[in-house]
Scaffold this motif. Structure first.
Motif, short mmCIF file in Angstrom:
data_model
loop_
_atom_site.label_atom_id
_atom_site.label_comp_id
_atom_site.label_asym_id
_atom_site.label_seq_id
_atom_site.Cartn_x
_atom_site.Cartn_y
_atom_site.Cartn_z
N ALA A 19 0.73 -1.18 -0.07
CA ALA A 19 -0.12 -0.08 0.04
C ALA A 19 0.81 1.26 0.05
O ALA A 19 0.38 2.34 0.04
CB ALA A 19 -1.01 -0.05 1.15
N GLY A 20 2.22 1.07 0.18
CA GLY A 20 2.92 2.31 0.01
C GLY A 20 3.68 2.67 1.31
O GLY A 20 4.71 3.66 1.24
N ALA A 21 3.53 1.71 2.47
CA ALA A 21 4.50 2.23 3.55
C ALA A 21 5.66 1.89 3.07
O ALA A 21 6.33 1.09 2.56
CB ALA A 21 4.14 1.23 4.62
N THR A 22 6.67 2.80 3.72
CA THR A 22 8.25 2.61 3.31
C THR A 22 9.05 1.87 4.20
O THR A 22 10.04 1.05 4.05
CB THR A 22 8.85 3.86 3.36
OG1 THR A 22 8.69 4.51 4.67
CG2 THR A 22 8.27 4.88 2.36
N GLU A 23 8.52 1.60 5.67
CA GLU A 23 9.12 0.76 6.72
C GLU A 23 7.96 0.02 7.38
O GLU A 23 7.11 0.75 7.83
CB GLU A 23 9.84 1.38 7.49
CG GLU A 23 10.81 0.70 8.45
CD GLU A 23 11.71 1.42 9.55
OE1 GLU A 23 12.72 0.86 9.73
OE2 GLU A 23 11.66 2.71 9.37
#
Length: 124
Positions: A19-23
Motif C-alpha cells: 500500500a506504500g508504507a516505506t518501513e
C-alpha cells in the motif's frame, strides 16, 4: 506492528508495504516494542492485545498516547475484543482475528492525516 503470530505479522507487513508504507517494524513482544519506540516515533501501531510475554498489550496504547502532541495512530488486533478495557478501546479501531489485512490497510488509508495519506501525496 506489535504481533507475535509470525504468519499474521508477515501478511500485514506485505499488505502495508504493497500500500506504500516505506518501513514496517515487527515487534513480537512488549520489550521489543519499547526498544523500537525508543529508536524513533511511529506513524501508526497495529497492536496485538494478547502477546506471548504479556496479556495486556493495550498498555502500549496507553503509553504512546502520552508521548507527545501527535501520538501514533493505534489499531488493535485481537481474538478477544471484549478483553480490551472500554476506555482503551476508544483509542482506535479494533480488528477481531482472523481478519483480512487489506481491510486494515483500508482503515489506515481512510485516516486523512494518516500515514497512507502522506504517502499518496508523495507518490502523486
Amino acid at each position: 506492528m506489535v504481533e507475535d503470530d509470525s504468519i499474521l505479522a508477515l501478511s500485514i507487513e506485505t499488505a502495508l508495504l504493497d500500500a506504500g508504507a516505506t518501513e514496517v517494524v515487527i515487534c513480537p513482544s512488549i520489550a521489543m516494542t519499547m526498544d523500537a519506540l525508543e529508536q524513533g516515533p511511529a506513524e501508526a501501531i497495529v497492536l496485538d492485545v494478547h502477546l506471548a510475554d504479556r496479556d495486556d498489550g493495550w498498555a502500549i496504547a496507553e503509553l504512546v498516547d502520552l508521548i507527545g502532541p501527535k501520538p501514533p495512530r493505534i489499531v488493535f488486533s485481537t481474538g478477544a475484543p471484549q478483553d480490551i478495557p472500554p476506555e482503551i478501546a476508544e483509542m482506535g479501531p479494533i480488528f477481531e482475528k482472523p481478519y483480512d489485512p487489506a481491510r486494515l490497510v483500508e482503515v489506515l488509508a481512510s485516516d486523512k492525516e494518516g500515514l497512507f495519506d502522506r504517502l499518496r501525496n508523495v507518490i502523486s
